[in-house]
Design a protein around this motif. Structure first.
Motif, PDB file in Angstrom:
ATOM      1  N   LYS A 248       0.837  -1.204   0.000  1.00 36.94           N
ATOM      2  CA  LYS A 248       0.000   0.000   0.000  1.00 36.94           C
ATOM      3  C   LYS A 248       0.874   1.257   0.000  1.00 36.94           C
ATOM      4  CE  LYS A 248      -3.258   2.416   3.029  1.00 36.94           C
ATOM      5  NZ  LYS A 248      -3.801   2.395   4.397  1.00 36.94           N
ATOM      6  N   ALA A 249       1.956   1.232   0.779  1.00 35.45           N
ATOM      7  CA  ALA A 249       2.847   2.400   0.885  1.00 35.45           C
ATOM      8  C   ALA A 249       3.646   2.636  -0.393  1.00 35.45           C
ATOM      9  CB  ALA A 249       3.801   2.217   2.061  1.00 35.45           C
ATOM     10  N   ILE A 250       3.996   1.552  -1.083  1.00 29.43           N
ATOM     11  CA  ILE A 250       4.879   1.676  -2.258  1.00 29.43           C
ATOM     12  C   ILE A 250       4.125   1.592  -3.582  1.00 29.43           C
ATOM     13  CG2 ILE A 250       6.813   0.578  -3.496  1.00 29.43           C
ATOM     14  CD1 ILE A 250       7.933  -0.303  -0.827  1.00 29.43           C
ATOM     15  N   ALA A 251       3.189   0.644  -3.672  1.00 31.18           N
ATOM     16  CA  ALA A 251       2.564   0.346  -4.968  1.00 31.18           C
ATOM     17  C   ALA A 251       1.067   0.615  -4.982  1.00 31.18           C
ATOM     18  CB  ALA A 251       2.847  -1.109  -5.330  1.00 31.18           C
ATOM     19  N   GLY A 252       0.583   1.452  -4.052  1.00 27.51           N
ATOM     20  CA  GLY A 252      -0.838   1.787  -4.028  1.00 27.51           C
ATOM     21  C   GLY A 252      -1.739   0.617  -3.711  1.00 27.51           C
ATOM     22  N   GLY A 253      -1.169  -0.408  -3.063  1.00 28.92           N
ATOM     23  CA  GLY A 253      -1.973  -1.567  -2.662  1.00 28.92           C
ATOM     24  C   GLY A 253      -1.974  -2.696  -3.673  1.00 28.92           C
ATOM     25  N   LYS A 254      -1.290  -2.528  -4.800  1.00 22.44           N
ATOM     26  CA  LYS A 254      -1.256  -3.587  -5.828  1.00 22.44           C
ATOM     27  C   LYS A 254      -0.437  -4.784  -5.312  1.00 22.44           C
ATOM     28  CE  LYS A 254       0.189  -4.474 -10.580  1.00 22.44           C
ATOM     29  NZ  LYS A 254       0.977  -3.995 -11.721  1.00 22.44           N
ATOM     30  N   PRO A 255      -1.017  -6.002  -5.311  1.00 25.12           N
ATOM     31  CA  PRO A 255      -0.285  -7.173  -4.821  1.00 25.12           C
ATOM     32  C   PRO A 255       0.951  -7.471  -5.670  1.00 25.12           C
ATOM     33  CG  PRO A 255      -2.631  -7.655  -5.063  1.00 25.12           C
ATOM     34  CD  PRO A 255      -2.385  -6.343  -5.745  1.00 25.12           C
ATOM     35  N   THR A 256       2.009  -7.904  -5.016  1.00 26.96           N
ATOM     36  CA  THR A 256       3.249  -8.243  -5.719  1.00 26.96           C
ATOM     37  C   THR A 256       3.621  -9.696  -5.425  1.00 26.96           C
ATOM     38  OG1 THR A 256       4.526  -7.433  -3.829  1.00 26.96           O
ATOM     39  CG2 THR A 256       4.183  -5.894  -5.648  1.00 26.96           C
ATOM     40  N   LYS A 257       4.393 -10.277  -6.326  1.00 29.75           N
ATOM     41  CA  LYS A 257       4.834 -11.661  -6.129  1.00 29.75           C
ATOM     42  C   LYS A 257       6.199 -11.654  -5.446  1.00 29.75           C
ATOM     43  CE  LYS A 257       5.448 -16.035  -8.514  1.00 29.75           C
ATOM     44  NZ  LYS A 257       5.555 -16.752  -9.790  1.00 29.75           N
ATOM     45  N   PRO A 258       6.323 -12.302  -4.290  1.00 28.46           N
ATOM     46  CA  PRO A 258       7.619 -12.347  -3.604  1.00 28.46           C
ATOM     47  C   PRO A 258       8.684 -13.018  -4.471  1.00 28.46           C
ATOM     48  CG  PRO A 258       5.870 -13.100  -2.152  1.00 28.46           C
ATOM     49  CD  PRO A 258       5.275 -12.991  -3.529  1.00 28.46           C
ATOM     50  N   LEU A 259       9.912 -12.543  -4.350  1.00 22.26           N
ATOM     51  CA  LEU A 259      11.024 -13.132  -5.088  1.00 22.26           C
ATOM     52  C   LEU A 259      11.597 -14.339  -4.342  1.00 22.26           C
ATOM     53  CD1 LEU A 259      12.786  -9.798  -6.139  1.00 22.26           C
ATOM     54  CD2 LEU A 259      11.178 -11.166  -7.466  1.00 22.26           C
ATOM     55  N   LEU A 260      11.416 -14.348  -3.026  1.00 18.77           N
ATOM     56  CA  LEU A 260      11.843 -15.491  -2.208  1.00 18.77           C
ATOM     57  C   LEU A 260      11.059 -15.463  -0.897  1.00 18.77           C
ATOM     58  CD1 LEU A 260      13.877 -17.897  -1.891  1.00 18.77           C
ATOM     59  CD2 LEU A 260      15.380 -16.311  -0.699  1.00 18.77           C
ATOM     60  N   GLU A 261      10.626 -16.632  -0.431  1.00 21.36           N
ATOM     61  CA  GLU A 261       9.917 -16.743   0.848  1.00 21.36           C
ATOM     62  C   GLU A 261      10.572 -17.826   1.690  1.00 21.36           C
ATOM     63  OE1 GLU A 261       5.351 -16.311   0.453  1.00 21.36           O
ATOM     64  OE2 GLU A 261       5.985 -17.113  -1.501  1.00 21.36           O
ATOM     65  N   VAL A 262      10.801 -17.523   2.965  1.00 27.63           N
ATOM     66  CA  VAL A 262      11.403 -18.482   3.893  1.00 27.63           C
ATOM     67  C   VAL A 262      10.574 -18.489   5.176  1.00 27.63           C
ATOM     68  CG1 VAL A 262      13.514 -19.199   5.088  1.00 27.63           C
ATOM     69  CG2 VAL A 262      13.689 -17.804   3.009  1.00 27.63           C
ATOM     70  N   ASN A 263      10.275 -19.692   5.701  1.00 26.21           N
ATOM     71  CA  ASN A 263       9.557 -19.801   6.977  1.00 26.21           C
ATOM     72  C   ASN A 263      10.143 -21.007   7.713  1.00 26.21           C
ATOM     73  OD1 ASN A 263       7.731 -19.978   9.131  1.00 26.21           O
ATOM     74  ND2 ASN A 263       5.987 -19.381   7.876  1.00 26.21           N
ATOM     75  N   CYS A 264      10.826 -20.778   8.820  1.00 32.68           N
ATOM     76  CA  CYS A 264      11.511 -21.882   9.509  1.00 32.68           C
ATOM     77  C   CYS A 264      11.347 -21.806  11.026  1.00 32.68           C
ATOM     78  CB  CYS A 264      12.992 -21.894   9.144  1.00 32.68           C
ATOM     79  SG  CYS A 264      13.864 -20.348   9.484  1.00 32.68           S
ATOM     80  N   HIS A 265      11.165 -22.968  11.643  1.00 34.70           N
ATOM     81  CA  HIS A 265      11.122 -23.064  13.107  1.00 34.70           C
ATOM     82  C   HIS A 265      12.548 -23.041  13.664  1.00 34.70           C
ATOM     83  CE1 HIS A 265       6.971 -24.137  12.837  1.00 34.70           C
ATOM     84  NE2 HIS A 265       7.141 -25.410  12.529  1.00 34.70           N
ATOM     85  N   HIS A 266      12.667 -22.632  14.931  1.00 38.01           N
ATOM     86  CA  HIS A 266      13.947 -22.846  15.622  1.00 38.01           C
ATOM     87  C   HIS A 266      13.773 -23.319  17.073  1.00 38.01           C
ATOM     88  CE1 HIS A 266      13.883 -18.158  16.010  1.00 38.01           C
ATOM     89  NE2 HIS A 266      13.367 -18.655  17.108  1.00 38.01           N
ATOM     90  N   ASN A 267      12.533 -23.666  17.464  1.00 37.82           N
ATOM     91  CA  ASN A 267      12.258 -24.330  18.756  1.00 37.82           C
ATOM     92  C   ASN A 267      11.269 -25.453  18.461  1.00 37.82           C
ATOM     93  OD1 ASN A 267      13.743 -22.546  20.268  1.00 37.82           O
ATOM     94  ND2 ASN A 267      12.037 -21.769  21.468  1.00 37.82           N
TER      95      ASN A 267
END
Length: 393
Positions: A248-267
């Motif tokens: 919203k702040a950069i592209a007026g709310g237009k959805p963008t496709k992430p270039l990389l996504e990471v989601n990892c546990h550490h406990n």
């Protein structure tokens, strides 16, 4: 830096990637774990290792036919997620304060929860399994729903970062909130009760364990996996909100496709195969770093963070550190540092600068560059990030 085998007289060796000598309490904790009869092959200590409860934070414990609930800890599934967006630093200039205010309005922190529950939360299939969780949490379903998509407190955070090429990254750190804590506490209590009944001679009461094949083990494993899934989705929900705020702040709310996504546990704990055998691997403040696994190793507020890719080092049970690691306790940090120190050490970062977050000052943590050098055989660096905005829990 390769590991060193600590000079300890224990049935199983302790391999350490930390280049400092352990203190007497840390040494005792490492010895206690390595003395348990069901520990597999060795215990691995990561570069950010420090005191925990029962087991050291920054330790990787592989076990056969048993699991230690307190070693997993009470913030079950705590971990990190990060998203690289197709924006550059110049596009957020002059907008950071507004972005921070919108994050604080959209994502509850501390003990707060959501006033409204969104569809992505109510549609989660995990709620259908809630009735199978520990009897003592059955009154917490509504609270767990409201807390899904909330940050929590302590060292949990939300950050907007730039990498060395000036690309925009979103990053956050959170876990399974109150429901994960309550599930863990109830099972830890059960394990301690069973140990007392059996008159087990444990080196530390917090190392009470469940044996596979028992109803107590099955109940804990079920609840553990549920809480780990909850924690991962909790991060996904918050990241989706964070991403919409930045778009919203950069592209007026237009959805963008992430270039990389990471989601990892550490406990957390999982079944894995190491050295040809299936074992339970508990990572207490450690990230899985199998070959090609992406992970996140954050520094402190005001320091660098790293997106990494695992090298699959089996001596570490394919693991790496989960952060810089604390150099001093929260109490000591509050005594040693002033508000002026905090302002100076977080210069150029859009964040809270008040006495409520002095215990999270960068000076209370180990230097992240040193921690990274000690695990060059565990991970390769994919991106080096520097935060420009930070919201603390």
């Amino acid at each position: 830096m390769p590991y060193e085998t600590l000079k300890l007289s224990t049935p199983k060796p302790v391999l350490s990637w930390a280049n400092h000598e352990l203190g007497s309490e840390e040494t005792k904790m490492a010895k206690n774990v390595a003395s348990l009869p069901f520990v597999f092959k060795h215990v691995a200590l990561m570069p950010d290792v420090h005191l925990g409860k029962g087991a050291l934070v920054g330790s990787v414990i592989a076990t056969k036919e048993a699991i230690i609930p307190a070693a997993v800890g009470v913030d079950v599934g705590c971990g990190m997620c990060a998203v690289k967006l197709p924006f550059i630093g110049e596009q957020v200039e002059g907008k950071l304060k507004k972005i921070r205010q919108e994050i604080e309005a959209a994502i509850p922190v501390g003990f707060n929860d959501n006033k409204e529950i969104e569809k992505a939360v109510t549609n989660w299939q995990g709620w259908r399994e809630f009735k199978d969780l520990h009897s003592k949490v059955q009154n917490l379903e509504s609270k767990a729903m409201k807390q899904m998509g909330s940050l929590g407190g302590g060292n949990h955070f939300i950050e907007l970062c730039l990498d060395a090429e000036n690309n925009v990254w979103l990053m956050l750190h959170s876990g399974s909130r109150h429901i994960g804590n309550m599930l863990a506490q109830n099972h830890i209590d059960t394990a301690k009760h069973l140990a007392k009944l059996a008159e087990l001679k444990l080196p530390d009461p917090d190392l009470a364990y469940f044996v596979s094949g028992t109803p107590e083990f099955a109940a804990y494993w079920n609840d553990l996996q549920w809480a780990q899934h909850y924690a991962r989705l909790n991060r996904d929900i918050m990241m989706a909100r964070f991403k919409r705020i930045v778009e919203k702040a950069i592209a007026g709310g237009k959805p963008t496709k992430p270039l990389l996504e990471v989601n990892c546990h550490h406990n957390y704990s999982e079944k894995e195969v190491h050295f040809g055998e299936e074992v339970y691997v508990t990572r207490k403040g450690a990230v899985r770093a199998a070959e090609q696994d992406y992970g996140i190793i954050p520094g402190s507020m005001g320091a660098k963070s790293f997106i990494v890719k695992g090298k699959g080092n089996h001596d570490s049970y394919c693991s790496c550190s989960h952060g810089a690691g604390r150099l001093m306790s929260r109490t000591k940090a509050k005594k040693q540092f002033s508000l002026d120190d905090l302002i100076q050490q977080t210069q150029g970062i859009e964040c809270r600068k008040d006495e409520g977050v002095i215990d999270e000052i960068p000076g209370a943590y180990k230097p992240i560059d040193e921690v990274m050098k000690q695990q060059s055989d565990l991970v390769e660096v994919v991106a080096t990030l520097k935060q420009i905005l930070c919201v603390k829990g």
